[in-house]
Write a protein that holds these residues in place. Structure first.
Motif, PDB file in Angstrom:
ATOM      1  N   GLU A   1       5.841  -6.211  -0.763  1.00  0.00           N
ATOM      2  CA  GLU A   1       5.901  -4.735  -0.837  1.00  0.00           C
ATOM      3  C   GLU A   1       5.108  -4.143  -1.866  1.00  0.00           C
ATOM      4  OE1 GLU A   1       9.940  -3.415  -0.155  1.00  0.00           O
ATOM      5  OE2 GLU A   1       9.276  -4.864   2.360  1.00  0.00           O
ATOM      6  N   ASN A   2       5.203  -4.418  -3.016  1.00  0.00           N
ATOM      7  CA  ASN A   2       4.763  -3.982  -4.284  1.00  0.00           C
ATOM      8  C   ASN A   2       2.608  -4.255  -4.868  1.00  0.00           C
ATOM      9  OD1 ASN A   2       7.544  -3.821  -5.297  1.00  0.00           O
ATOM     10  ND2 ASN A   2       7.068  -5.623  -6.151  1.00  0.00           N
TER      11      ASN A   2
ATOM     12  N   LYS B   1       2.601   5.132   3.222  1.00  0.00           N
ATOM     13  CA  LYS B   1       3.151   3.536   4.047  1.00  0.00           C
ATOM     14  C   LYS B   1       3.919   4.492   5.044  1.00  0.00           C
ATOM     15  CE  LYS B   1       4.672  -0.641   1.487  1.00  0.00           C
ATOM     16  NZ  LYS B   1       5.942  -1.467   0.883  1.00  0.00           N
TER      17      LYS B   1
ATOM     18  N   TYR C   1       0.048   1.413   7.066  1.00  0.00           N
ATOM     19  CA  TYR C   1      -0.286   1.943   5.770  1.00  0.00           C
ATOM     20  C   TYR C   1      -1.322   2.267   5.444  1.00  0.00           C
ATOM     21  CZ  TYR C   1      -2.030  -2.927   5.248  1.00  0.00           C
ATOM     22  OH  TYR C   1      -2.798  -4.176   5.770  1.00  0.00           O
TER      23      TYR C   1
END
Ligand code: AMP
Ligand code: ZN
Length: 127
Positions: free
Chosen positions: A13-14, A21, A26
């Motif tokens: 996620e990071n 996103k 994305y």
């Protein structure tokens, strides 16, 4: 797909490579950019190319192209764009997970740009 780089990137996620996103897709900067600002729009789900995904994904990609083009206009002020997809190995695809290239173009970035994406077969670019 366990060995697919474009499946793996959004699993963290990071991951700082992800610049935006959306619901299905994305956006990242291409690791080997053709020009300053070269982006890739990539669905989260694994699908081989444009022809193997859904209309919902198609429509979101079109919206993202418009959105990211506006951002690139502000950040880099290019004079043009190429939008491209390589669908299948015969067409030059190397990462077999759908991605759409958004490539800003700058006046003078190549000697004679006439023909643009026709350059996929270099001898046929000019007509
Ligand atoms: P193609 O499948 O021919 O459309 O090319 C794959 C594109 O993905 C190329 O432009 C590469 O520079 C780009 N690419 C490959 N691996 C990565 C990565 N880990 N992060 C960002 N871009 C990548
Ligand atoms: Zn994948």
């Amino acid at each position: 797909m366990t060995n697919c780089i474009f499946c793996k990137i959004p699993q963290n996620e990071n991951d700082s490579r992800i610049i935006s996103k959306f619901k299905y897709c994305y956006v990242i900067k291409d690791e080997y950019p053709v020009s300053k600002g070269h982006l890739l729009i990539i669905p989260f789900h694994h699908t081989e190319n444009w022809f193997t995904t859904s209309k919902e994904v198609h429509l979101e990609i079109i919206d993202i192209l418009v959105h990211m083009k506006a951002k690139l206009d502000i950040e880099y002020k290019p004079q043009g764009y190429n939008i491209g997809m390589n669908c299948g190995e015969a067409a030059g695809q190397t990462v077999m997970h759908l991605h759409v290239h958004l490539i800003p173009r700058y006046a003078g970035d190549m000697e004679n740009p006439k023909g643009g994406v026709r350059g996929v077969i270099p001898s046929k670019q000019k007509y």
